[in-house]
Motif scaffolding. Structure first.
Motif, short mmCIF file in Angstrom:
data_model
loop_
_atom_site.label_atom_id
_atom_site.label_comp_id
_atom_site.label_asym_id
_atom_site.label_seq_id
_atom_site.Cartn_x
_atom_site.Cartn_y
_atom_site.Cartn_z
N UNK B 264 -7.24 -1.78 -1.81
CA UNK B 264 -7.81 -1.50 -0.49
C UNK B 264 -6.79 -1.83 0.59
N UNK B 266 -6.46 -2.69 4.57
CA UNK B 266 -7.24 -3.22 5.70
C UNK B 266 -6.39 -3.19 6.96
N UNK C 136 -0.23 -0.17 -3.33
CA UNK C 136 -0.12 -1.23 -2.32
C UNK C 136 1.33 -1.39 -1.87
N UNK C 245 -2.45 -9.73 -3.13
CA UNK C 245 -2.88 -9.56 -1.74
C UNK C 245 -1.66 -9.75 -0.85
N UNK C 252 -3.63 -5.66 5.86
CA UNK C 252 -3.64 -6.30 4.55
C UNK C 252 -3.83 -5.25 3.47
N UNK C 253 -3.26 -5.52 2.30
CA UNK C 253 -3.66 -4.79 1.09
C UNK C 253 -4.21 -5.80 0.10
N UNK C 254 -5.28 -5.41 -0.57
CA UNK C 254 -5.82 -6.22 -1.67
C UNK C 254 -5.76 -5.36 -2.92
#
Lengths: 340, 340, 340, 340
Positions: B264, B266, C136, C245, C252-254
């Motif tokens: 994901x 953000x 990511x 993360x 942010x990327x998770x």
């Protein structure tokens, strides 16, 4: 700026939802002041009133009391229309649980009474006040998914306690009425034109002979071409389930989860989340939100965002779904309107 | 233990899916050895064959070649049944893309030919080999949701490149055929009895006059009472979307997401995930899985788990949906069977 | 265009990961042709070779064979550096499992040997080839989260079968080495400067006296100011867990989940998802991806994207973490470099 | 049963959190009756009091008023301990925002004053009242993850408006104090023994010279062996972010998301969810919950579940983290206790 005085409200009906609404008005709605509770069973009214520190009264007395500005009607569905008419005649603003009425004629009488008395009338379609649903509606209404093509709304209650006590067609008039309104609302400006329904007693098949329907799928064609599905069950083992989906020419919104909490539990069995078990848990903020919105309408003398015409439109779909089941065919909304 | 020799397979059809399958057989399926490619357009066969280091050939030559054990048919749908018949007559095991045939008579001829020749026949219903769907099926089949009451399956393709080239009823026979099979499979032992469909040209309304239907909702009643919805669109702005849901007396399984990656992103705009844009991306493992399962069936002389009878059952629902649209009514599967 | 011939590869080491890699090369990597397997235990090599239909051989024979273009080293860690040196001397391209070497001197010898022989050297940091992690990384590398401020990477193995057999410092040199590389890679252009570690034997406390550490938290300060956490456990009850993360000035990327499947099962107990139980399941596509990338490097004569310098940088952090535990203090990477 | 009278509360401090708490007490906490507001800036008290329909007053007057049963202290941190002492001396129950005090001596004075006066003292650690966190705590406390091995808690504020106004060490005493308490609470019965911290000014590096620290990672070793990480940033581009994780011998709980709404928006850009932008949005229910719990403690004469000893324990970790940054080393909690 000085403080806006709260709206003085009486609650008519001290059953499960009446208890929830009265408590929400008394304890969680700053814009409201609960002043009285009435019920056809005086002892129910007294118990609830005492719990909340207000007075128990009769409907007559409540409507005659000039200090009561508004009523919230949570009595039995068949009494709704007449209570609305009387409340409007007494000059009270009206919040009424769904379904607002049980015949189209009663809808028209009740709506007309409120119009004539110039009192606001709001109907208890709680999804219109749920954070997830309103966020989705905002996106749809602002064009964020383009033109709606396919919609879905579903309601699954957590259990069917007493199948024998369920009046005929309840799944359409009491349960799916929420979904019909949701679909109308999430397809802004469009009107249902054709309806088809399949329904059965799958949860409690032993009660099918007495007319129980506990599982249903309704499909609806709208005048903008959009095709919608409304789906209900009276018994979801995992809890209370309310979800929606709108798919359009430019995207989609998906709404809701019976496991809204972000907490997850990971064990040798896998990953687990908790599900919500009741409408008053899952939809608590929505219930409080609709009551707060009603108070704002009363205080600011604005039209409620969900009123009698919306409730009637949803009920027309319910009637068409009933006719579809009775006659095993596609039914047009035009037939329903003509047949009133 | 010595190594099981790979199954020697020829691919008939060098179009988009034929290219995918031939590549998957050559490069990602250890149990298969791609040996030849055929196409009605020899240049297409040559290009694909050269890319994969195998020979281009005609269907005749491929079927006459004793070293070819099996064929994968990915030609045009109208040619499927006759190709199955010829391949079976030549003693080849048959993998055929959906739809397996375009009339019930052709289904019966093709199925009969494989039975007579005692060759395995597998049909390309890829969801039966997708990790998410098989995990759900295992749960349903082992009673993990109790008795199915409500089912849903949907397919949304990422875009409609050339509306004018879409044959009539494609949404039912080519797209929703996947969902019809999925619903049959996820409702083990049950048979469809009634079908209703709404369909329209909402993606490309300008082509409605020539028979295009690009959006559809089909509802199905099964003989165990379960009610199912199958839903399709030819144009999902966000990518390729295949999902399912089975709700029963003891619980529910939900399956699939167009954003299967866990990553994901953000930012100030919120939380974002990437969606998959093609069936061959989203379903790649399922495609490879179905080909590997086919090779196992050939080598181990077992019946494929998804064969001609399954394909026919899905096609019956497609025919009922077509009749429902044509006649604007609920159609029983019995009528379809009688009408063949 | 004619088909690119596959890279002819020998696998050295027929243990758990050697078996996985040899199988992946033989069956899932079209760009590779597995030709031989060697192991210090000839019977292990024979069993694996027979299973995959290739020959078992000695390292000497494999390296002397001119038709072998490349080797994949999955032998014991202490043997890696010398095997790399010999393979490079024989002109073979080298893929080596992590850790590439066990002393900085050995790193330098092995890296130097490959440079001198001008053969590609790739190290088995599989997360660099996992879909979620690469997606990511693409976002981070293209500025999608701004400047990295806080990073996290974790590895939790599903169980600790035999605590007595775990060599000292394994959690840093074998497990967290993945996380140290991941953090370096997800913080592009930055270099670790200070390291602190807490570690303990919490899974198998009875083995602490013999030096077991099965649980660790390492914090790292980078020269761009970013602060990172690497965390490991040898026993996750719920399965295999690899997550990351990156939090930066713009977002942010998770990354990652031990329950990557989208299927959910909803029952009276709540909502449940299945977790993955082994690295070779959870990371299968990443493992295949790293081997395919290695073959591309060999065939196209390009530098592997993850080579000896990356492996050395990760190992420096491991050494600093060891020193931090030994001396209960923050350790600078400079001390490690100076101390070699 | 008759209605329990609400607790009559005065709020001391009319800043951002004071305004939130006063509003929550007046409008969303049925068990409370807000009666007065005080602030060192009388105009701030007047504005808030007028908005909420209560009286503005001085602290002296409020404490001298026998009808005031309790106070909620939301004044500047340095004033907390003395205000607690005075309120306790006046016999008022005390709710105090974190940090409860700024030196260990002040903690002890304030705690002792409340003990001597036998008034309840509750500290504003809101995560203890957030649905997600309490659900996780219940699981941990009942053994649902076995013995804790690894913990994580993080706080990321949505933005740093005025770096110059941030007092030294704020990230530890004001922000991470939440995480220190959360980690203590989620590791029931355990006590922190060693602390290490890395911290920097990465959001506003220009203010580093004047002592700003806006990004920090703290690791903590507990006396049950568990290792914990607390992480903070003053500027999350995507909103307000509060999360937790407890990993133990039998499983894990993961808690929180900056995008708690289940609504998703799917477009050609992928799948998007909305993130929350402020603590008072994300944690609203938790804030209301802690005030309601405080009122219950007052009315039912029970000890608050989170009191002075908890606040002191969290502050000890903050002091150890500060010492770790100052001295660039691991600091034992014993040193802090001895050094008071």
């Amino acid at each position: 700026m000085s403080r806006t005085p709260p709206v003085r409200i009486g609650v008519i009906g001290a059953g499960r939802i009446g208890t929830h609404h009265a408590t929400a008005l008394a304890r969680h709605t700053a814009a409201a002041e609960l002043v009285a509770v009435a019920d056809v069973y005086p002892e129910a009214a007294h118990a609830l009133a005492e719990e909340l520190g207000v007075r128990a009264t009769s409907v007559e007395t409540m409507l005659a009391d000039d200090t009561v500005e508004a009523v919230a009607i949570t009595a039995g569905s068949t009494a709704h229309a007449e209570l609305i008419r009387r409340a409007a005649a007494a000059g009270k603003a009206v919040f009424c649980e769904k379904p607002m009425a049980m015949t189209l004629a009663d809808f028209d009488t009740a709506i007309g009474a409120c119009e004539q008395a110039a009192v606001p009338l709001q109907v208890g379609f709680n999804r219109r006040f749920a954070d997830d649903f309103t966020a989705a509606h905002d996106i749809v209404a602002s064009g964020g998914i383009g033109t709606p093509h396919l919609l879905r709304s579903l309601t699954r209650d957590p259990g069917l306690a007493d199948p024998a006590s369920v009046p005929p067609w309840t799944i359409f008039t009491q349960t799916l009425i929420h979904d019909f309104d949701t679909l109308n609302w999430l397809n802004p400006g469009a009107t249902a034109v054709s309806v088809h329904a399949f329904a059965d007693a799958l949860v409690a098949p032993g009660h099918k002979h007495s007319g129980l329907l506990d599982t249903a799928v309704v499909t609806i064609r709208f005048d903008n071409g959009a095709l919608a599905t409304a789906e209900a069950s009276f018994s979801a083992a995992y809890g209370y389930d309310v979800r929606g989906e709108v798919f359009g020419s430019a995207g989609m919104v998906t709404i809701g989860s019976p496991a809204p909490l972000t907490m997850q539990h990971w064990t040798a069995s896998g990953a687990a989340r908790r599900t919500e078990r009741s409408d008053t848990d899952l939809m608590h903020r929505a219930y409080v939100g609709e009551l707060a919105a009603f108070c704002r309408s009363v205080r600011e003398r604005t039209m409620p965002t969900v009123g009698g015409a919306d409730a009637r439109a949803a009920f027309e779909i319910a009637l068409a779904a009933i006719a579809s089941v009775e006659q095993d065919r596609t039914v047009s909304i035009g037939e329903i309107k003509d047949d009133r």
